[in-house]
Motif scaffolding. Structure first.
Motif, mmCIF file in Angstrom:
data_model
loop_
_atom_site.group_PDB
_atom_site.id
_atom_site.type_symbol
_atom_site.label_atom_id
_atom_site.label_comp_id
_atom_site.label_asym_id
_atom_site.label_seq_id
_atom_site.Cartn_x
_atom_site.Cartn_y
_atom_site.Cartn_z
ATOM 1 N N THR B 223 0.815 -1.202 0.000
ATOM 2 C CA THR B 223 0.000 0.000 0.000
ATOM 3 C C THR B 223 0.853 1.258 0.000
ATOM 4 O O THR B 223 0.339 2.354 0.060
ATOM 5 C CB THR B 223 -0.889 0.020 1.251
ATOM 6 N N ALA B 247 -2.170 -0.774 -9.521
ATOM 7 C CA ALA B 247 -2.208 0.046 -8.309
ATOM 8 C C ALA B 247 -0.821 0.584 -7.970
ATOM 9 O O ALA B 247 -0.661 1.749 -7.606
ATOM 10 C CB ALA B 247 -2.756 -0.769 -7.141
ATOM 11 N N ILE B 250 0.318 3.437 -10.342
ATOM 12 C CA ILE B 250 -0.380 4.692 -10.034
ATOM 13 C C ILE B 250 0.228 5.327 -8.773
ATOM 14 O O ILE B 250 0.504 6.527 -8.722
ATOM 15 C CB ILE B 250 -1.894 4.437 -9.867
ATOM 16 N N LEU B 251 0.470 4.460 -7.770
ATOM 17 C CA LEU B 251 1.085 4.966 -6.543
ATOM 18 C C LEU B 251 2.467 5.561 -6.809
ATOM 19 O O LEU B 251 2.846 6.575 -6.226
ATOM 20 C CB LEU B 251 1.224 3.838 -5.524
ATOM 21 N N LYS B 254 2.176 9.062 -8.123
ATOM 22 C CA LYS B 254 1.797 10.010 -7.075
ATOM 23 C C LYS B 254 2.954 10.258 -6.113
ATOM 24 O O LYS B 254 3.210 11.389 -5.693
ATOM 25 C CB LYS B 254 0.617 9.446 -6.281
ATOM 26 N N GLN C 140 -2.074 11.592 2.548
ATOM 27 C CA GLN C 140 -1.546 10.605 3.493
ATOM 28 C C GLN C 140 -1.536 11.155 4.915
ATOM 29 O O GLN C 140 -1.854 10.463 5.865
ATOM 30 C CB GLN C 140 -0.117 10.251 3.103
ATOM 31 N N MET C 206 -7.927 5.350 3.241
ATOM 32 C CA MET C 206 -6.874 4.876 2.347
ATOM 33 C C MET C 206 -7.205 5.160 0.896
ATOM 34 O O MET C 206 -6.330 5.379 0.075
ATOM 35 C CB MET C 206 -6.666 3.374 2.549
ATOM 36 N N ILE C 208 -8.293 7.632 -0.391
ATOM 37 C CA ILE C 208 -7.904 8.964 -0.839
ATOM 38 C C ILE C 208 -6.646 8.899 -1.700
ATOM 39 O O ILE C 208 -6.530 9.574 -2.710
ATOM 40 C CB ILE C 208 -7.654 9.903 0.364
ATOM 41 N N SER C 209 -5.711 8.050 -1.286
ATOM 42 C CA SER C 209 -4.456 8.047 -2.042
ATOM 43 C C SER C 209 -4.137 6.701 -2.673
ATOM 44 O O SER C 209 -3.120 6.556 -3.323
ATOM 45 C CB SER C 209 -3.295 8.470 -1.129
ATOM 46 N N PHE C 210 -5.005 5.713 -2.512
ATOM 47 C CA PHE C 210 -4.647 4.364 -2.933
ATOM 48 C C PHE C 210 -5.648 3.847 -3.962
ATOM 49 O O PHE C 210 -6.843 3.843 -3.708
ATOM 50 C CB PHE C 210 -4.648 3.468 -1.689
#
Lengths: 328, 413, 285, 242
Positions: B223, B247, B250-251, B254, C140, C206, C208-210
């Motif tokens: 995560t 996922a 994308i992370l 960011k 976060q 979570m 919000i950013s995941f």
């Protein structure tokens, strides 16, 4: 179970591949038969520890994986027949069982379950990053048979009978266990460790016996899986779903009973296959909605497993006053 | 004594082979996808692409000029027979893949098989097809060893890990030759079979190409990717190559922005970067990233553009590289069945071996389709596409470019 | 400085772990019940947030509350429809039922929302701030701090309010609580509601950013198991501490040894600790 | 001396459940142990039976120091015990429950079964032997516990409120059973609230309060001991008044 009640079952299992041979989908049904037996072996092996002794391991995939990896490992690195890896896998499992069991058997209930999950996940992650063991890519068996000893068959029937033989052996062992002091002690441990101790049961030692026996046969199941599938990777050999599958099958049929795991496998594996075959192609996820729903409903309405249904009727008949019979 | 037996055998075989030629009105093909589990998005997109492929083949589509079999309805050499695909979910499980392959062959009597996404499932499923002698066409599984086992019934249309690695290395060499600073590369790959095989190949090939290569391996299910991004920020490579899923990619975009670190160029290895949710999620942060793809919708009026529009009408999403490779594999298989003029697996196998499709006959940007003895398409290749605005544009090789390469990437700036 | 960055990031993530694990620990400690569907509650919280963001709009407060309410309701329904019966049965039936429930919920979401990854539209929360040289992403930071506040709030609600102490009384001794006029059934339903709500709100934070898909639950479930066992069954402060520790260990080991080792280190330490202190960090023997 | 416990203490944190208790039992005796609820009797039993290790003190059984040895070792040496809350194996049949005990001295299934059948006969459980133990009510389960211990061939039996919750008629039968067991040469230590049982069975009684033995002697004398009455009445407990 009446004295010879198992005979028709054995006969049906022996005859199954022939019985379906005339069918349109013979090869597929025979293959499914082999998969049912394999699932029954895993679940029956788990059952020795989880059912009889009541120690709910959610990490049996580590033993299954050890059994599945070793045969393919000896082939991959040294081109040996995978069969030679089978005893090696069992040996590794027994060592792992000792290492895991010795400390964790001080823990009881959920702690033991959590510890086994954690150890199995640890093993999965380590193997998944270990090049010698094929890392994430996994290990393959021989692409085609070099001789009979590679145990590669076009038809599933030879696998079916090999699996049936192993299952028969396992059930025989389980039956002997069930009747012997070991079995009585294990069931006593499940029912209450404190009371068992007070009657002279060395609880930790007997749990360890159960674990070793269970791990050995689980490893054998893994080896059979690898021989038939010809492939193993961390997910298919060591994933948490491998462990959960054993639990579900044993619990579904009836944990702590001799034939519960077989019954569970005979219901669950065809159910999985059928839902996937009929509903999987649509891609809607309906397969798992049905599968999850059925599991949930059985747990809700028949928490002792399906064998319990049968039991309720039979014990009512057997427990006539003055007559001493065994319920299990 | 030998001769009569041989004679009888020959007659028997010929008779056996002759029967299926009397064409039934449909040709059955089995297709195995991961329709549930973690890879379900890819499997479902692929299934939609195959369904579109079926429609293109079974109905007349004169607007798709040049695409084999599209203009006619059905397979002409089989009397206009329609193709019927049996869609199957292998759940990402090698054993289920094996079981369902067996079912498709023995129960559904499919003429050929198509699959499969997971390399693990490809390995077990093709082994069953090999035992039964049914052609298995691989659309998108990239592990090298699938075609290295001496199998005669496995054909792979897609480029594989080493091809990708070669393409990246070639591209970066060309960039260097034009005077751009490309010395150090960091490969960030996830640690399942996909990331391990592709990441490993890139490291190996790029090192041989004279680059300074470093590797960061991670678990795509996490995560939080800040540790990896911080490591990347410390290494400060000129080019970062990401091999991962949706996922996590994308992370990454960011987190790179959060930590305000942008390499000169980012190359994404398909998968996550091609996922339709990538651009809506981080399109504004990832301006100028390169993505590997052999698929480009191209200009309006082109066949590929038309295909993309049809796909969009069905699913509401653009066709991506993975689904495109599936569809291409399906078209290659259909072409072979048509040339075989039969649903007999052996004839289809032979037709596949003789396949020789030119770039103009393809929807994907391969140099053609021609299988070597192992069943691998030796003309498979890939483009690099670049995120410019809201779309990916083909930028390399130049011959296929629809837009000019921007270097360095601009990201969120 | 980078180390500090890693530490802060780990703690913020750990606060989220603490939040969704505190729900699990509550029912685990109270009813001696493992909920294998807890990760799915987190996942559903994410989708509840998505729906709220699409239909109602507004910021994290709106969709966080929606997720909490929606999941609270689900938790209560699950308790009355399934758990109340199953908890009288053997432990295996408990595992079986919640595992079935997990599959059902995961694939129901799969059916409704498709398997594709989605992200939350969140224009209000973006960007980073720099605190003494540490770069923190605002989503976060908000999620981590909110999670910490909520977990502490939950602990206070359990220990300082009448309902909370009734709940703990049932956890302590069901029969004694019944004698005191507390209805265990209601309290257990409440506990399931709270557990699901805490998972749901953690999911919303979570989200919000995941980026998420119906399959994300499994990862969270395993993390929650580790956190709860580490903290000691039934101990919310234990879960809080353990959540922060797990987040921190993951961040540090990912940074020091490489990202693939972070779970190895967590599970390894977890197993070691189980051997040394089986009752967990803050559990009682 | 069959059993001697010297200055046995058990602390749970700061709580002293047993604070230096002594007990000496001769072979063939029946000793009663009484005291109000929470006096530490059960914990003291647990220390003797090896269920918990005492914090300090010494337990010697038949000349062997068993302090801190695991419960199963106690059982092997011949210390059997029942539990205050019956701990029968509810999923197993009554006969199987007894067989678990019998296996201790008879490893073979057949012999264990024969022994168990004898015991269920003697304890009056034969009629229900095929039923699952979970089907029994509390009196039946207490009886089953006694049978199970008996099958394990003990020399000393520690009975923790084995007769609580029984009707007067059942109590009478239970007393007869205990007499019969005693007649087999088994030494008994019984914790009991029902004075009728203590008075009719025991020659010697120890009174426990707050972790100590506060009085000991003949049952009739002890019942009239002011300290004992104080211990009971002072805590508002009426169990000993009769």
């Amino acid at each position: 179970m009446t004295r010879w009640g198992w005979l028709p079952l054995a006969a049906a299992l022996l005859a199954y591949p022939w019985a379906v041979a005339g069918s349109d989908s013979a090869a597929f049904l025979q293959d499914m038969g082999a998969l049912v037996l394999l699932a029954a072996i895993s679940a029956a092996a788990w059952n020795i520890l989880g059912g009889y002794a009541g120690q709910i391991s959610v990490g049996h995939a580590m033993f299954f994986g050890a059994g599945a990896y070793m045969p393919l490992l000896v082939y991959q690195h040294w081109q040996m027949p995978p069969l030679l890896g089978v005893p090696l896998g069992i040996a590794v499992s027994l060592v792992v069982a000792l290492v895991v069991g010795f400390p964790t058997f001080r823990l009881s209930g959920h702690y033991f379950s959590m510890a086994t999950i954690a150890v199995a996940e640890l093993v999965r992650i380590v193997v998944g990053n270990w090049d010698f063991l094929g890392a994430a890519i996994g290990l393959q068996g021989p692409a085609r048979a070099r001789g009979w000893y590679d145990l590669i068959f076009r038809s599933a029937v030879p696998y079916y009978y090999i699996f049936l033989g192993v299952l028969a052996l396992l059930l025989l062992v389980a039956w002997q266990v069930q009747r012997s002091r070991l079995g009585y002690y294990l069931r006593a441990v499940r029912a209450g460790e404190r009371a068992a101790r007070s009657l002279g049961v060395p609880v930790r030692r007997y749990k360890l016996y159960a674990l070793m026996l269970s791990a050995g046969f689980t490893s054998l199941a893994g080896a059979l899986y690898a021989l038939k599938t010809g492939f193993v990777d961390p997910d298919s050999g060591l994933g948490i779903l491998v462990s959960v599958q054993m639990i579900i099958i044993a619990a579904l049929g009836g944990a702590g009973t001799l034939l519960g795991p077989l019954l569970g496998a005979m219901i669950l594996v065809p159910l999985q296959t059928a839902t996937n075959t009929w509903l999987g192609g649509s891609g809607s996820g309906l397969t798992y909605i049905v599968y999850g729903g059925v599991i949930m409903l059985i747990a809700r309405f028949e928490p002792g497993g399906l064998l319990e249904l049968w039991h309720r009727q039979v014990t009512a008949r057997l427990a006539r006053p003055g007559e001493v019979r065994h319920a299990a | 004594m030998k001769r009569p037996i041989a004679f009888i055998a020959t007659i028997a075989v010929t008779a056996a082979l002759a029967v299926p030629v009397i064409a039934s009105d449909t040709v059955k093909i089995g297709a195995l996808y991961p329709l549930t589990g973690n890879s379900a998005p890819a499997g479902q997109a692929a299934k939609a692409a195959i369904e579109l492929g079926i429609e293109i083949l079974n109905a007349a589509h004169p607007e798709l000029k040049g695409l084999p079999l599209a203009e006619s309805a059905g397979l002409p050499n089989l009397g206009g027979a329609k193709i019927e695909v049996i869609h199957v979910d292998h759940q990402g499980d090698p054993s289920v893949g094996q079981q369902q392959t067996l079912r498709l062959i023995t129960q559904e009597h499919v003429a050929a098989l198509l699959g499969v996404y997971h390399s693990s499932v490809a390995l077990t499923a093709t082994a069953v097809a090999e035992r039964y002698g049914v052609p298995f066409v691989i659309g998108d599984s990239v592990a090298a060893n699938i075609t290295q086992r001496g199998f005669k019934w496995t054909f792979r249309v897609t480029p594989i890990a080493t091809d990708f690695a070669a393409a990246y290395t070639q591209f970066l060499k060309e960039m260097k030759a034009t005077g751009k600073k490309v010395d150090s590369i960091t490969v960030l790959n996830e640690n399942t079979d996909y990331g391990t095989s592709v990441g490993g190949s890139i490291v190996e090939v790029a090192k041989k190409g004279g680059f300074d290569v470093q590797q960061i391996v991670y678990n795509a299910k996490s995560t939080d990717v800040s540790a990896q991004v911080l490591q990347l920020k410390e290494k400060k490579p000129d080019v970062a190559i990401f091999v991962g899923y949706t996922a996590d990619e994308i992370l990454y975009m960011k987190t790179l922005r959060d930590f305000d670190y942008m390499p000169t160029m980012i190359i994404g290895d398909d998968a996550g970067f091609s996922d339709p949710s990538f651009i809506p999620a981080v399109g504004d942060l990832a301006q100028g990233v390169l993505d590997r793809s052999a698929w480009a919708a191209g200009a309006p009026g082109s066949v590929t553009f038309a295909i993309n529009e049809m796909y969009k009408a069905r699913t509401g999403r653009d066709l991506d590289d993975t689904s495109g490779r599936w569809m291409q594999a399906f078209l290659v298989l259909a072409d072979a069945i048509n040339r075989a003029g039969s649903t007999d697996p052996a004839r289809i196998q032979k037709a596949l071996q003789e396949t020789d499709l030119k770039p103009a006959q393809l929807m994907m940007g391969y140099r053609g389709v021609k299988f070597d003895a192992s069943g691998q398409n030796i003309l498979a290749s890939t483009y690099l596409i670049q995120l410019q605005g809201k779309e990916y544009e083909a930028v390399w090789p130049e011959a296929h470019a629809t837009a000019k390469l921007q270097w360095p990437m601009t990201g969120w700036k | 400085m980078i180390l500090l960055q890693v530490v802060v990031g780990g703690l913020l993530l750990g606060a989220l772990y603490a939040l969704f694990s505190s729900g699990l620990t509550l029912i685990w400690g109270m009813m001696n019940f493992i909920n294998f569907a807890h990760g799915e509650f987190v996942m559903l919280g994410m989708y509840a947030a998505l729906l709220a963001a699409a239909w109602i709009g507004g910021g994290p407060v709106v969709f966080g509350l929606t997720a909490a309410l929606g999941l609270f309701f689900l938790g209560v329904v699950v308790y009355f429809a399934l758990i109340r019966e199953v908890m009288r049965g053997p432990m295996l039936a408990q595992i079986l039922s919640t595992f079935g429930l997990a599959l059902l919920l995961r694939y129901a979401a799969f059916w409704v929302f498709s398997p594709n990854f989605v992200t939350l539209p969140h224009p209000a929360l973006a960007g980073t701030i720099s605190l003494a040289g540490i770069l923190l992403s605002i989503p976060q930071l908000v999620a981590g701090l909110a999670a910490a506040v909520l977990t502490i709030g939950m602990h206070l609600a359990l220990t300082r309010t009448a309902v909370g102490s009734q709940l703990l009384a049932v956890a302590e001794d069901r029969n004694a609580a019944m004698l005191m006029g507390i209805r265990p059934d209601r309290m257990q339903a409440l506990a399931w509601g709270l557990a699901a709500a805490s998972a749901g709100i953690a999911g919303a934070l979570m989200a919000i950013s995941f980026p998420f898909s119906p399959a994300v639950g499994e990862t969270f479930a395993l993390t929650a198991f580790v956190v709860v066992t580490l903290g000691g069954f039934g101990s919310v402060p234990g879960a809080m501490l353990a959540g922060l520790i797990v987040g921190l260990i993951q961040a540090l080991s990912a940074y020091w040894f490489g990202p693939i080792y972070k779970d190895v280190v967590v599970y390894g330490l977890f197993v070691a600790l189980l051997w040394l202190r089986p009752q967990g960090l803050l559990g009682t023997a | 001396m069959l059993l001697s416990a010297e200055k046995v203490a058990k602390h749970f944190g700061s709580f002293r459940a047993v604070a230096g208790a002594d007990l000496a039992v001769e072979e063939g005796e029946i000793v009663g142990l009484i005291g109000p609820n929470g006096a530490g009797k059960s914990t003291f039993f647990n220390c003797i039976a090896g269920d918990v290790a005492p914090t300090s003190g010494r337990v010697v059984f038949d000349g062997i120091d068993v302090t801190g040895a695991p419960a199963e070792a106690h059982a092997r040496l011949g210390i059997g015990r029942t539990f205050q809350m019956p701990a029968t194996f509810d999923d197993m049949t009554i006969l199987d429950n007894v067989m678990v005990g019998a296996f201790l001295r008879h490893p073979r299934r057949g012999e264990a079964r024969d022994r168990a059948l004898e015991v269920v006969e003697m304890t009056g459980l034969k009629e229900q032997a095929g039923l699952r133990a979970g089907n029994l009510g509390t009196p039946g389960r207490k009886r089953l516990e006694i049978a199970r211990v008996l099958a394990a061939g003990p020399r000393l039996m520690l009975l923790d409120e084995a007769l609580a919750g029984l009707t007067p008629g059942e109590i009478q039968r239970a007393i007869e059973l205990l007499r019969a067991i005693h007649a087999l040469g088994i030494t008994l230590v019984i914790v009991e609230h029902i004075m009728e049982v203590i008075l009719s069975l025991t020659r010697r009684v120890l009174v426990f309060n707050q972790g100590h033995v506060i009085a000991s002697g003949k049952p009739q004398d002890v019942v009239n001991d002011p300290a004992v009455i104080e211990a009971y009445l002072g805590r508002g407990h009426g169990g000993a008044r009769r």
